[in-house]
Write a protein that holds these residues in place. Sequence first.
Motif, PDB file in Angstrom:
ATOM      1  N   LEU A  86     -12.809 -20.997   2.001  1.00  0.00           N
ATOM      2  CA  LEU A  86     -13.393 -20.615   0.717  1.00  0.00           C
ATOM      3  C   LEU A  86     -12.411 -19.663   0.026  1.00  0.00           C
ATOM      4  O   LEU A  86     -11.901 -18.746   0.671  1.00  0.00           O
ATOM      5  CB  LEU A  86     -14.728 -19.905   0.940  1.00  0.00           C
ATOM      6  CG  LEU A  86     -15.609 -19.745  -0.298  1.00  0.00           C
ATOM      7  CD1 LEU A  86     -16.303 -21.072  -0.622  1.00  0.00           C
ATOM      8  CD2 LEU A  86     -16.648 -18.657  -0.075  1.00  0.00           C
ATOM      9  N   TRP A  90     -13.457 -15.392  -4.484  1.00  0.00           N
ATOM     10  CA  TRP A  90     -14.834 -15.696  -4.875  1.00  0.00           C
ATOM     11  C   TRP A  90     -15.792 -14.588  -4.430  1.00  0.00           C
ATOM     12  O   TRP A  90     -16.718 -14.236  -5.141  1.00  0.00           O
ATOM     13  CB  TRP A  90     -15.284 -17.025  -4.275  1.00  0.00           C
ATOM     14  CG  TRP A  90     -14.707 -18.231  -4.938  1.00  0.00           C
ATOM     15  CD1 TRP A  90     -13.699 -18.271  -5.862  1.00  0.00           C
ATOM     16  CD2 TRP A  90     -15.103 -19.593  -4.720  1.00  0.00           C
ATOM     17  NE1 TRP A  90     -13.434 -19.564  -6.226  1.00  0.00           N
ATOM     18  CE2 TRP A  90     -14.275 -20.397  -5.549  1.00  0.00           C
ATOM     19  CE3 TRP A  90     -16.046 -20.204  -3.911  1.00  0.00           C
ATOM     20  CZ2 TRP A  90     -14.391 -21.791  -5.584  1.00  0.00           C
ATOM     21  CZ3 TRP A  90     -16.165 -21.590  -3.944  1.00  0.00           C
ATOM     22  CH2 TRP A  90     -15.345 -22.367  -4.776  1.00  0.00           C
ATOM     23  N   THR A 118     -20.487 -22.273  -0.776  1.00  0.00           N
ATOM     24  CA  THR A 118     -19.514 -23.341  -0.547  1.00  0.00           C
ATOM     25  C   THR A 118     -18.967 -23.864  -1.865  1.00  0.00           C
ATOM     26  O   THR A 118     -19.521 -23.614  -2.935  1.00  0.00           O
ATOM     27  CB  THR A 118     -20.128 -24.545   0.204  1.00  0.00           C
ATOM     28  OG1 THR A 118     -20.981 -25.283  -0.695  1.00  0.00           O
ATOM     29  CG2 THR A 118     -20.909 -24.112   1.424  1.00  0.00           C
ATOM     30  N   GLY A 119     -17.890 -24.626  -1.756  1.00  0.00           N
ATOM     31  CA  GLY A 119     -17.445 -25.463  -2.848  1.00  0.00           C
ATOM     32  C   GLY A 119     -18.115 -26.818  -2.712  1.00  0.00           C
ATOM     33  O   GLY A 119     -19.112 -26.965  -1.989  1.00  0.00           O
ATOM     34  N   CYS A 120     -17.577 -27.828  -3.396  1.00  0.00           N
ATOM     35  CA  CYS A 120     -18.119 -29.185  -3.265  1.00  0.00           C
ATOM     36  C   CYS A 120     -16.988 -30.189  -3.412  1.00  0.00           C
ATOM     37  O   CYS A 120     -15.862 -29.830  -3.782  1.00  0.00           O
ATOM     38  CB  CYS A 120     -19.218 -29.447  -4.302  1.00  0.00           C
ATOM     39  SG  CYS A 120     -18.634 -29.829  -5.956  1.00  0.00           S
ATOM     40  N   ASP A 137     -13.297 -25.843   2.214  1.00  0.00           N
ATOM     41  CA  ASP A 137     -14.031 -24.923   1.354  1.00  0.00           C
ATOM     42  C   ASP A 137     -15.535 -25.197   1.390  1.00  0.00           C
ATOM     43  O   ASP A 137     -16.310 -24.522   0.700  1.00  0.00           O
ATOM     44  CB  ASP A 137     -13.524 -24.996  -0.088  1.00  0.00           C
ATOM     45  CG  ASP A 137     -13.803 -26.341  -0.752  1.00  0.00           C
ATOM     46  OD1 ASP A 137     -13.999 -27.338  -0.023  1.00  0.00           O
ATOM     47  OD2 ASP A 137     -13.829 -26.393  -1.996  1.00  0.00           O
ATOM     48  N   GLN A 138     -15.950 -26.159   2.235  1.00  0.00           N
ATOM     49  CA  GLN A 138     -17.369 -26.503   2.366  1.00  0.00           C
ATOM     50  C   GLN A 138     -17.897 -26.317   3.784  1.00  0.00           C
ATOM     51  O   GLN A 138     -19.084 -26.073   3.978  1.00  0.00           O
ATOM     52  CB  GLN A 138     -17.587 -27.955   1.926  1.00  0.00           C
ATOM     53  CG  GLN A 138     -17.200 -28.205   0.483  1.00  0.00           C
ATOM     54  CD  GLN A 138     -16.779 -29.635   0.241  1.00  0.00           C
ATOM     55  OE1 GLN A 138     -17.486 -30.570   0.625  1.00  0.00           O
ATOM     56  NE2 GLN A 138     -15.631 -29.824  -0.406  1.00  0.00           N
ATOM     57  N   CYS A 152     -23.654 -23.274  -4.380  1.00  0.00           N
ATOM     58  CA  CYS A 152     -22.571 -24.258  -4.413  1.00  0.00           C
ATOM     59  C   CYS A 152     -21.801 -24.099  -5.714  1.00  0.00           C
ATOM     60  O   CYS A 152     -22.380 -24.124  -6.809  1.00  0.00           O
ATOM     61  CB  CYS A 152     -23.141 -25.671  -4.299  1.00  0.00           C
ATOM     62  SG  CYS A 152     -21.859 -26.949  -4.214  1.00  0.00           S
ATOM     63  N   VAL A 153     -20.488 -23.942  -5.604  1.00  0.00           N
ATOM     64  CA  VAL A 153     -19.622 -23.760  -6.766  1.00  0.00           C
ATOM     65  C   VAL A 153     -18.989 -25.103  -7.129  1.00  0.00           C
ATOM     66  O   VAL A 153     -18.382 -25.766  -6.287  1.00  0.00           O
ATOM     67  CB  VAL A 153     -18.537 -22.710  -6.483  1.00  0.00           C
ATOM     68  CG1 VAL A 153     -17.577 -22.589  -7.672  1.00  0.00           C
ATOM     69  CG2 VAL A 153     -19.175 -21.359  -6.166  1.00  0.00           C
ATOM     70  N   ARG A 155     -16.340 -26.927  -9.763  1.00  0.00           N
ATOM     71  CA  ARG A 155     -15.262 -26.701 -10.730  1.00  0.00           C
ATOM     72  C   ARG A 155     -15.404 -27.712 -11.873  1.00  0.00           C
ATOM     73  O   ARG A 155     -15.376 -28.915 -11.642  1.00  0.00           O
ATOM     74  CB  ARG A 155     -13.906 -26.823 -10.052  1.00  0.00           C
ATOM     75  CG  ARG A 155     -13.662 -25.766  -8.964  1.00  0.00           C
ATOM     76  CD  ARG A 155     -12.333 -26.032  -8.256  1.00  0.00           C
ATOM     77  NE  ARG A 155     -12.052 -25.042  -7.223  1.00  0.00           N
ATOM     78  CZ  ARG A 155     -12.434 -25.147  -5.962  1.00  0.00           C
ATOM     79  NH1 ARG A 155     -13.152 -26.190  -5.565  1.00  0.00           N
ATOM     80  NH2 ARG A 155     -12.111 -24.215  -5.082  1.00  0.00           N
ATOM     81  N   GLN A 159     -14.363 -31.605 -11.107  1.00  0.00           N
ATOM     82  CA  GLN A 159     -15.168 -32.167 -10.027  1.00  0.00           C
ATOM     83  C   GLN A 159     -16.413 -32.897 -10.523  1.00  0.00           C
ATOM     84  O   GLN A 159     -17.226 -33.335  -9.712  1.00  0.00           O
ATOM     85  CB  GLN A 159     -15.577 -31.061  -9.055  1.00  0.00           C
ATOM     86  CG  GLN A 159     -14.406 -30.477  -8.267  1.00  0.00           C
ATOM     87  CD  GLN A 159     -14.855 -29.479  -7.218  1.00  0.00           C
ATOM     88  OE1 GLN A 159     -15.690 -28.624  -7.474  1.00  0.00           O
ATOM     89  NE2 GLN A 159     -14.290 -29.592  -6.023  1.00  0.00           N
TER      90      GLN A 159
END
Length: 216
Positions: A86, A90, A118-120, A137-138, A152-153, A155, A159
């Motif tokens: 991650l 952040w 998390t990201g996605c 990143d997840q 959940c972030v 972009r 994304q």
Amino acid sequence: MNSRERILGRVRRALADVSADEAPITRDYLREHGQRTVAETVDLLAENLADYRAVVHRCTDDELPDVLMRLLAERGTRSVLVPPELPPHWLKAVDAARVHDRAVSTPHELDRVDSVVTGCAVAIAETGTIVLDGSPDQGRRRITLVPDHHICVVRVPGQVVSSVPQGLERLDPARPLTWISGPSATSDIELDRVEGVHGPRTLEVVLVGQGRIEST
């Protein structure tokens, strides 16, 4: 003869009179429903996420650390689960204790964690769906299924896609894919909705762009 052989036998018999040079059937399915600008696609994603009872936030990349700090503070988060890669900035403003994604963590240990960030991999506007693929990143699939609160972030716009076919083109089917449309929920025969049955009761999605993204 087993079931598989019987089924294949029926297929062969059904195709027996089809010539080898016969043109295959083409199915020109729509790849998306309607035409939208990038901004309209992001707005549709936010609308459908909210329709599934996810809480949607919008901010710039520079604002993200403060937004995450505020969301976790409002939740009263004392511990936050962090995937291995991650982006460090952040959570630079967050005071909660970091819990790292480890293979040896038990379900009981994960259940004691207050939140996970998390990201996605991709977000699908037409269905209001966030897809995770286990990237660094997840983290592992279970870290987003056991804790009760998931941030959940996403972009924007990189994304975000309009449709499921477009999303599938970006995903590796060999990876552990988790498709999320709102917080975990189920309904019984009387349509009483219960949230948090097989995943987090609260899903917050932060749409992050380089410039200010205005809400609809």
